[in-house]
Scaffold this active site. Structure first.
Site, PDB file in Angstrom:
ATOM      1  N   LYS A  36       0.836  -1.204   0.000  1.00 17.69           N
ATOM      2  CA  LYS A  36       0.000   0.000   0.000  1.00 17.69           C
ATOM      3  C   LYS A  36       0.869   1.251   0.000  1.00 17.69           C
ATOM      4  O   LYS A  36       0.621   2.186  -0.760  1.00 17.69           O
ATOM      5  CB  LYS A  36      -0.886   0.011   1.254  1.00 17.69           C
ATOM      6  CG  LYS A  36      -1.580   1.328   1.501  1.00 17.69           C
ATOM      7  CD  LYS A  36      -2.440   1.296   2.736  1.00 17.69           C
ATOM      8  CE  LYS A  36      -1.748   1.687   4.014  1.00 17.69           C
ATOM      9  NZ  LYS A  36      -1.518   3.124   4.187  1.00 17.69           N
ATOM     10  N   ASN A  37       1.896   1.261   0.849  1.00 17.38           N
ATOM     11  CA  ASN A  37       2.696   2.473   1.007  1.00 17.38           C
ATOM     12  C   ASN A  37       3.597   2.762  -0.192  1.00 17.38           C
ATOM     13  O   ASN A  37       4.210   3.826  -0.263  1.00 17.38           O
ATOM     14  CB  ASN A  37       3.529   2.406   2.285  1.00 17.38           C
ATOM     15  CG  ASN A  37       2.679   2.630   3.526  1.00 17.38           C
ATOM     16  OD1 ASN A  37       1.481   2.890   3.423  1.00 17.38           O
ATOM     17  ND2 ASN A  37       3.290   2.523   4.691  1.00 17.38           N
ATOM     18  N   CYS A 140      -4.696   8.286   9.827  1.00 14.80           N
ATOM     19  CA  CYS A 140      -4.815   7.572  11.106  1.00 14.80           C
ATOM     20  C   CYS A 140      -4.634   8.541  12.256  1.00 14.80           C
ATOM     21  O   CYS A 140      -3.813   9.452  12.197  1.00 14.80           O
ATOM     22  CB  CYS A 140      -3.726   6.514  11.222  1.00 14.80           C
ATOM     23  SG  CYS A 140      -4.088   5.020  10.324  1.00 14.80           S
ATOM     24  N   ARG A 145       0.506  14.657  13.185  1.00 22.40           N
ATOM     25  CA  ARG A 145       1.377  14.305  12.063  1.00 22.40           C
ATOM     26  C   ARG A 145       1.478  15.519  11.164  1.00 22.40           C
ATOM     27  O   ARG A 145       0.728  15.680  10.222  1.00 22.40           O
ATOM     28  CB  ARG A 145       0.812  13.097  11.312  1.00 22.40           C
ATOM     29  CG  ARG A 145       0.834  11.852  12.147  1.00 22.40           C
ATOM     30  CD  ARG A 145       0.199  10.697  11.439  1.00 22.40           C
ATOM     31  NE  ARG A 145       1.048  10.087  10.435  1.00 22.40           N
ATOM     32  CZ  ARG A 145       0.692   9.030   9.728  1.00 22.40           C
ATOM     33  NH1 ARG A 145      -0.494   8.494   9.890  1.00 22.40           N
ATOM     34  NH2 ARG A 145       1.509   8.504   8.836  1.00 22.40           N
ATOM     35  N   ASP A 330       5.184   0.588  11.852  1.00 26.58           N
ATOM     36  CA  ASP A 330       3.954  -0.047  11.365  1.00 26.58           C
ATOM     37  C   ASP A 330       3.826  -1.508  11.805  1.00 26.58           C
ATOM     38  O   ASP A 330       2.810  -2.148  11.524  1.00 26.58           O
ATOM     39  CB  ASP A 330       3.875   0.038   9.826  1.00 26.58           C
ATOM     40  CG  ASP A 330       3.556   1.444   9.351  1.00 26.58           C
ATOM     41  OD1 ASP A 330       3.189   2.294  10.185  1.00 26.58           O
ATOM     42  OD2 ASP A 330       3.666   1.699   8.131  1.00 26.58           O
ATOM     43  N   ARG A 422      -8.377  -0.827   4.803  1.00 26.35           N
ATOM     44  CA  ARG A 422      -7.489   0.179   4.222  1.00 26.35           C
ATOM     45  C   ARG A 422      -6.134  -0.416   3.881  1.00 26.35           C
ATOM     46  O   ARG A 422      -5.449   0.103   3.013  1.00 26.35           O
ATOM     47  CB  ARG A 422      -7.271   1.336   5.218  1.00 26.35           C
ATOM     48  CG  ARG A 422      -8.501   2.159   5.470  1.00 26.35           C
ATOM     49  CD  ARG A 422      -8.158   3.330   6.365  1.00 26.35           C
ATOM     50  NE  ARG A 422      -6.922   3.952   5.916  1.00 26.35           N
ATOM     51  CZ  ARG A 422      -5.984   4.434   6.727  1.00 26.35           C
ATOM     52  NH1 ARG A 422      -6.140   4.362   8.023  1.00 26.35           N
ATOM     53  NH2 ARG A 422      -4.900   4.978   6.237  1.00 26.35           N
TER      54      ARG A 422
HETATM   55  C1  UD1 Z   1       4.658   6.853   6.202  1.00 32.18           C
HETATM   56  C2  UD1 Z   1       3.775   5.635   6.084  1.00 32.18           C
HETATM   57  C3  UD1 Z   1       3.352   5.144   7.448  1.00 32.18           C
HETATM   58  C4  UD1 Z   1       4.574   4.923   8.338  1.00 32.18           C
HETATM   59  C5  UD1 Z   1       5.483   6.137   8.347  1.00 32.18           C
HETATM   60  C6  UD1 Z   1       6.798   5.912   9.079  1.00 32.18           C
HETATM   61  C7  UD1 Z   1       2.641   5.851   3.959  1.00 32.18           C
HETATM   62  C8  UD1 Z   1       1.375   6.065   3.229  1.00 32.18           C
HETATM   63  N1  UD1 Z   1       2.595   5.955   5.289  1.00 32.18           N
HETATM   64  O1  UD1 Z   1       3.881   7.874   6.813  1.00 32.18           O
HETATM   65  O2  UD1 Z   1       2.614   3.919   7.299  1.00 32.18           O
HETATM   66  O3  UD1 Z   1       4.155   4.630   9.654  1.00 32.18           O
HETATM   67  O4  UD1 Z   1       5.803   6.537   7.007  1.00 32.18           O
HETATM   68  O5  UD1 Z   1       7.461   4.828   8.547  1.00 32.18           O
HETATM   69  O6  UD1 Z   1       3.669   5.587   3.372  1.00 32.18           O
HETATM   70  N2  UD1 Z   1       7.004  14.562  10.556  1.00 32.18           N
HETATM   71  C9  UD1 Z   1       7.131  15.886  10.899  1.00 32.18           C
HETATM   72  N3  UD1 Z   1       6.903  16.827   9.931  1.00 32.18           N
HETATM   73  C10 UD1 Z   1       6.570  16.490   8.661  1.00 32.18           C
HETATM   74  C11 UD1 Z   1       6.453  15.135   8.309  1.00 32.18           C
HETATM   75  C12 UD1 Z   1       6.680  14.182   9.278  1.00 32.18           C
HETATM   76  O7  UD1 Z   1       7.415  16.214  12.041  1.00 32.18           O
HETATM   77  O8  UD1 Z   1       6.375  17.395   7.840  1.00 32.18           O
HETATM   78  C13 UD1 Z   1       7.236  13.535  11.566  1.00 32.18           C
HETATM   79  C14 UD1 Z   1       6.012  12.670  11.856  1.00 32.18           C
HETATM   80  O9  UD1 Z   1       5.143  13.279  12.761  1.00 32.18           O
HETATM   81  C15 UD1 Z   1       6.661  11.430  12.407  1.00 32.18           C
HETATM   82  C16 UD1 Z   1       7.961  11.317  11.596  1.00 32.18           C
HETATM   83  O10 UD1 Z   1       8.199  12.617  11.093  1.00 32.18           O
HETATM   84  O11 UD1 Z   1       6.986  11.634  13.750  1.00 32.18           O
HETATM   85  C17 UD1 Z   1       7.928  10.336  10.467  1.00 32.18           C
HETATM   86  O12 UD1 Z   1       6.789  10.578   9.659  1.00 32.18           O
HETATM   87  P1  UD1 Z   1       6.771  10.221   8.107  1.00 32.18           P
HETATM   88  O13 UD1 Z   1       7.906   9.320   7.802  1.00 32.18           O
HETATM   89  O14 UD1 Z   1       6.652  11.482   7.328  1.00 32.18           O
HETATM   90  O15 UD1 Z   1       5.421   9.394   7.986  1.00 32.18           O
HETATM   91  P2  UD1 Z   1       4.393   9.380   6.781  1.00 32.18           P
HETATM   92  O16 UD1 Z   1       5.092   9.637   5.499  1.00 32.18           O
HETATM   93  O17 UD1 Z   1       3.210  10.205   7.124  1.00 32.18           O
END
Ligand code: UD1
Length: 443
Positions: A36-37, A140, A145, A330, A422
């Site tokens: 999915k990701n 979620c 986030r 995850d 999902r």
């Molecule tokens: C993706 C995955 C999710 C997984 C996560 C971490 C998808 C669709 N989702 O989510 O399943 O759990 O990676 O492996 O691929 N952060 C900030 N600022 C930002 C962006 C992120 O502070 O602008 C923080 C987040 O709050 C979190 C960390 O960075 O603490 C990692 O988040 P991120 O890797 O961006 O997660 P997603 O891409 O949302």
């Protein structure tokens, strides 16, 4: 009704429940679906070219259906190829996406609030059209986030960004310009966003501290097939030489390491002998190492990975979640389910997302003994769990309840399983073919 519930009903899933009678060992073969990701950012990358992007092995999931709708709203023609001889129901879909004409650069709240990843459309829209207006995301409920780092990356590339009434309004009327982007923390979404924006920027972009998750590499490899110039794929320093346009390509979505890890933990917890077909150990080595430490047997076979646990007790093992190649967040909830039946006490530290412990109170309904201390869960293993009525709260938390239920005595009823739909394609079928007593009750 919360927006996701409303959307879920619209997608025809209703409020299904899953009934599990636990205590049966799992034996058999589980084919692993496309990730999915990976599928989500790959589908979004179709916005970068007027030509057709063909994605093979796209999982049949409600998040994918939702993204098809979101992309359709921007003007992307999405078609799904019919079944071909020899294809089984387990095979993913072949999806053709053609963004010949982008008719709308606005991604509205009603759509983006359903799924966080849809926010990433901001990057290709901006890169190709010079503008995008995208609602701040939902997804979620696992802590705050933010998208500050995604915005930082786009600003570095020369975008003018304003946040107004819950929308991110991004403009780059003269196109984006290559830049040095250094992420202060590893972000998957930030890296996807920076990549999709930089491929069409003028000049060279370097992304430092890039996420090394296999799904990031899968996107980068697909972009290269589309004509992008990217080096350093798989490392934390990506270098992108911008090009003026991208073309169509065909790409196969990589297998889902989180789905594979989930079934691996399920087999280790319930006991039995399960082969996860189509997955490579290198994509989930950290999780497999922890499984071995916990007493399961893990072997790589020609077709995938074989997990066995027959009679040996589950040992308590400590885990800290980290960015790839560390132990994935995850899989944290699923590992906690496994540890709730271990001999001894384990400590599970969540470093990626705050509040990603909603499963704790639901696991407690099975009799699991878990105490929270900040970002750490202390799990005191108990010899036996008992089935109970529980509620799915988010995607990965929900599947930890399935795992616990499979290993618990008696019956469990899991409510609100739309969260599972999902991220887990054909979950009941895959598990019941391995001997689990599991059925969906349509609601
Ligand atoms: C993706 C995955 C999710 C997984 C996560 C971490 C998808 C669709 N989702 O989510 O399943 O759990 O990676 O492996 O691929 N952060 C900030 N600022 C930002 C962006 C992120 O502070 O602008 C923080 C987040 O709050 C979190 C960390 O960075 O603490 C990692 O988040 P991120 O890797 O961006 O997660 P997603 O891409 O949302």
């Amino acid at each position: 009704m919360p927006p996701r519930e409303a959307a879920t009903r619209e997608l025809g899933q209703g409020m299904d429940r899953i009934r599990i009678v636990g205590g049966t060992k799992l034996n058999g073969i589980i084919p692993i679906a496309g990730a999915k990701n990976a599928a989500l950012p790959l589908m979004i990358a179709s916005l970068l070219t007027p030509e057709t992007l063909v994605l093979e092995n796209v999982p049949r999931l409600s998040d994918v259906r939702m993204l098809k709708r979101i992309l359709g709203n921007h003007g992307v023609d999405v078609t799904v190829a019919g079944k071909r001889p020899g294809m089984s129901t387990e095979d993913g879909e072949d999806v053709r996406l053609t963004a010949a004409h982008i008719v709308d650069t606005v991604a509205p709240y009603e759509l983006v609030s359903q799924m966080r990843a849809s926010f990433w459309v901001v990057a290709p829209l901006l890169a190709r059209m010079g503008q995008a207006k995208v609602s701040l995301p939902g997804g979620c409920a696992i802590g705050t986030r933010p998208v500050d780092l995604l915005i930082m990356a786009l600003e570095k590339l020369g975008a003018d960004i304003e946040i107004d009434a819950g929308y991110v309004i991004a403009k780059a009327p003269n196109g984006l310009k290559g830049a040095e982007i250094t992420f202060p923390k590893v972000t998957v979404g930030g890296t996807h966003t920076a990549l999709m924006a930089a491929v069409l920027a003028r000049g060279t972009t370097t992304i430092h501290n890039a996420a090394r998750e296999p799904e990031v590499s899968d996107l980068a490899e697909c972009l290269v097939k589309m004509g992008a110039k990217i080096s350093g794929i798989g490392t934390s320093d990506l270098v992108i030489e911008g090009v003026t346009s991208l073309h169509g390509a065909t790409h196969r979505v990589l297998p889902d390491r989180i789905e594979a890890g989930t079934y691996a933990f399920a087999a280790a917890m319930a006991g039995g002998d399960v082969t996860l077909e189509g997955i490579e150990a290198k994509h989930l080595q950290a999780a497999l190492d922890k499984l071995v430490e916990s007493g399961a047997e893990v072997t790589s076979t020609e077709t995938g990975i074989r997990i066995r646990r027959n009679g040996t007790p589950i040992k308590a093992v400590d885990v800290t979640t980290e960015a790839f190649p560390g132990f994935p967040t995850d899989l944290q909830a699923q590992f906690m389910a496994l540890m709730s039946r271990a001999n001894g006490t384990s400590k599970i530290v969540e470093t990626i997302f705050e509040n990603r412990f909603m499963h704790v109170q639901e696991l407690a309904r099975f009799g699991a003994k878990i105490r929270l201390d900040g970002d750490m869960a202390i799990v005191e293993g108990t010899g036996a769990l008992k089935g109970a009525p529980v509620m799915a709260t988010d995607l990965r938390a929900s599947v930890s309840l399935v795992i616990a239920a499979l290993a618990a005595e008696g019956e469990t009823m899991i409510n609100r399983v739309y969260h599972l739909d999902r991220g887990f394609e054909g979950l009941e079928g895959k598990l019941s073919r391995c001997g689990a007593q599991i059925e969906r009750i349509r609601g």
